[in-house]
Design a protein around this motif. Structure first.
Motif, PDB file in Angstrom:
ATOM      1  N   UNK A  46       0.963  -1.342   0.088  1.00 10.46           N
ATOM      2  CA  UNK A  46      -0.149  -0.149   0.001  1.00 10.46           C
ATOM      3  C   UNK A  46       0.931   1.062  -0.118  1.00 10.46           C
ATOM      4  N   UNK A  47       0.683   2.150  -0.952  1.00 12.87           N
ATOM      5  CA  UNK A  47       1.761   3.468  -1.078  1.00 12.87           C
ATOM      6  C   UNK A  47       0.945   4.467  -0.921  1.00 12.87           C
ATOM      7  N   UNK A  48       1.670   5.322  -0.305  1.00 13.87           N
ATOM      8  CA  UNK A  48       0.832   6.712  -0.269  1.00 13.87           C
ATOM      9  C   UNK A  48       1.862   7.979  -0.435  1.00 13.87           C
ATOM     10  N   UNK A  49       1.307   9.027  -0.818  1.00 18.83           N
ATOM     11  CA  UNK A  49       2.286  10.271  -1.116  1.00 18.83           C
ATOM     12  C   UNK A  49       2.098  11.206  -0.093  1.00 18.83           C
ATOM     13  N   UNK A  50       1.030  11.165   0.825  1.00 26.28           N
ATOM     14  CA  UNK A  50       0.855  12.253   1.923  1.00 26.28           C
ATOM     15  C   UNK A  50       0.831  11.801   3.172  1.00 26.28           C
ATOM     16  N   UNK A  51       1.614  12.370   3.856  1.00 26.46           N
ATOM     17  CA  UNK A  51       1.908  11.649   5.703  1.00 26.46           C
ATOM     18  C   UNK A  51       0.645  11.374   6.377  1.00 26.46           C
ATOM     19  N   UNK A  52      -0.345  12.354   5.773  1.00 27.89           N
ATOM     20  CA  UNK A  52      -1.520  12.382   6.637  1.00 27.89           C
ATOM     21  C   UNK A  52      -2.413  10.998   6.667  1.00 27.89           C
ATOM     22  N   UNK A  53      -2.038  10.099   5.296  1.00 21.64           N
ATOM     23  CA  UNK A  53      -2.733   8.959   4.950  1.00 21.64           C
ATOM     24  C   UNK A  53      -1.889   7.852   5.887  1.00 21.64           C
ATOM     25  N   UNK A  54      -1.119   8.226   6.813  1.00 18.65           N
ATOM     26  CA  UNK A  54      -0.414   6.755   7.516  1.00 18.65           C
ATOM     27  C   UNK A  54      -1.181   6.576   8.437  1.00 18.65           C
ATOM     28  N   UNK A  55      -1.489   5.260   8.336  1.00 13.03           N
ATOM     29  CA  UNK A  55      -2.381   4.575   9.695  1.00 13.03           C
ATOM     30  C   UNK A  55      -1.716   4.318  10.828  1.00 13.03           C
TER      31      UNK A  55
END
Lengths: 251, 251
Positions: A46-55
């Motif tokens: 699962x990849x993200x580009x915004x730190x706010x999406x860190x679970x």
């Protein structure tokens, strides 16, 4: 099960991702990078580009450029996870709630596979409890674990420049000299491998050989005369002097 | 069956004696050294201390100090054998009836076993016929055979100083820095081995890493500030400059 999210998509991050994924007791939850393109290689994550999406996870591991580490730790200062970084030259951070260092002392490149079990991991944390989690994670991927302070890590990072970066440059000079004389560089491969083997089985100081330590002036003069490149000549002189100074008592 | 007599009792002579003895197609006829004590290790060989006692053979191999080679070839000038020497820095001799060079490009020490099949042998002879015998002998002990002229061998010998003797000195500096900071040098062993592996699988020029090639002035300044030893500082500066000069176009 330890849940880990990784920040970064460079060589170290890629090799760590692989090592973590192979352990049944580690779950790589997310991989972050600010550029979407750099994340394309992480096909089964699962990849993200915004730190706010860190679970929420147990560990967030920052494997970004040295200069970015402190900024990212600050951005994560309100989180409850253990915040680790992988940099040899950056001290243990203090701004997050739980801080640690997970420094793999190895040279990583995309083209070479690395047996991660053999990679020395230098660990440091801001509390005994955090060190325990850090060590637990490290032992799942490597058999070579060392507790190393920030001061010690700084000196290891400097030593690594000598035994890796500078050594590679000497190899390159050897390659240049071979090319100049139409000799295949591969003739030297066995010697390079054996030299390194000897220096890891013994103290390098005890196995020094060559014209410098023998104070063989005839060979030294002949070598200097052979070197056309002023730069290579300078390196030859300085390293010869340094060997003679180190082993001065023997001469 | 090739009959060989060996002159010398040092590291190279000892390793060659072992390799020759293991081949069923080579007979080591005699081992010569002027000092009887040096010959004690050759328990299953006929040993002599006077050249006059040399029996006829196919090959006489001189593995003595570089300075002694030409004197010994002269002493053997009336003999019919192929007279070889094992020195990297001594040119092909002309004074014997049949002359050649059998230069094993490896670092030998008594404590480390060497797989001779992997040792590159650089060969040169004064005639096609002599080269054939030389090559036949070499192929019985090694899989890595290279025809190398005296000029090429001279440049290989110089390159070997960079990739073996000087590399070992850099390892020793790394070890010193570790000792100064109470860090076990063994933490660097995996990095040393991997660096050498990379430089033998690729061109060293292409796999150069570190602060110098990145032109990372912050890290370079911090490393220079860490180095107390003026000599180590000088080496750090010179090698950093040299890396930057080599890769100048990239910066």
């Amino acid at each position: 099960m330890i849940k880990v999210s990784i920040l970064g998509a460079g060589n170290v991050a890629t090799h760590l991702f692989r090592a973590f994924t192979e352990s049944p007791e580690i779950e790589v939850q997310q991989v972050y990078n600010h550029r979407r393109e750099s994340l394309e290689q992480f096909t089964n994550a699962a990849t993200i580009t915004d730190l706010k999406d860190l679970k929420p996870a147990d560990v967030i591991l920052i494997s970004l450029k040295d200069d970015l580490v402190s900024t990212y730790v600050e951005k994560l200062q309100d989180r409850n996870e253990l915040i680790l970084h992988t940099s040899g030259s950056v001290p243990l951070q203090k701004t997050a709630k739980n801080n640690g260092v997970f420094y793999p002392l190895q040279t990583f490149s995309k083209q070479e596979e690395v047996n991660f079990k053999e990679v020395p991991l230098c660990l440091e944390a801001d509390s005994e409890k955090n060190y325990q989690l850090l060590e637990q994670l490290a032992k799942l991927v490597s058999d070579k674990i060392y507790p190393i302070s920030s001061t010690q890590r700084k000196s290891l990072h400097l030593s690594a420049v000598f035994v890796c970066n500078f050594v590679n440059h000497l190899y390159q000079i050897g390659e240049d000299l071979c090319e100049q004389n139409q000799v295949p560089f591969e003739i030297l491969h066995a010697l390079m491998t054996e030299t390194t083997k000897k220096a890891t089985h013994n103290s390098p100081k005890r196995v020094q050989t060559g014209p410098a330590i023998r104070n063989d002036q005839k060979t030294i003069s002949s070598h200097l005369a052979q070197l056309d490149d002023a730069n290579f000549k300078e390196i030859y002189k300085l390293l010869t002097q340094s060997i003679q100074r180190t082993h001065g008592k023997k001469l």
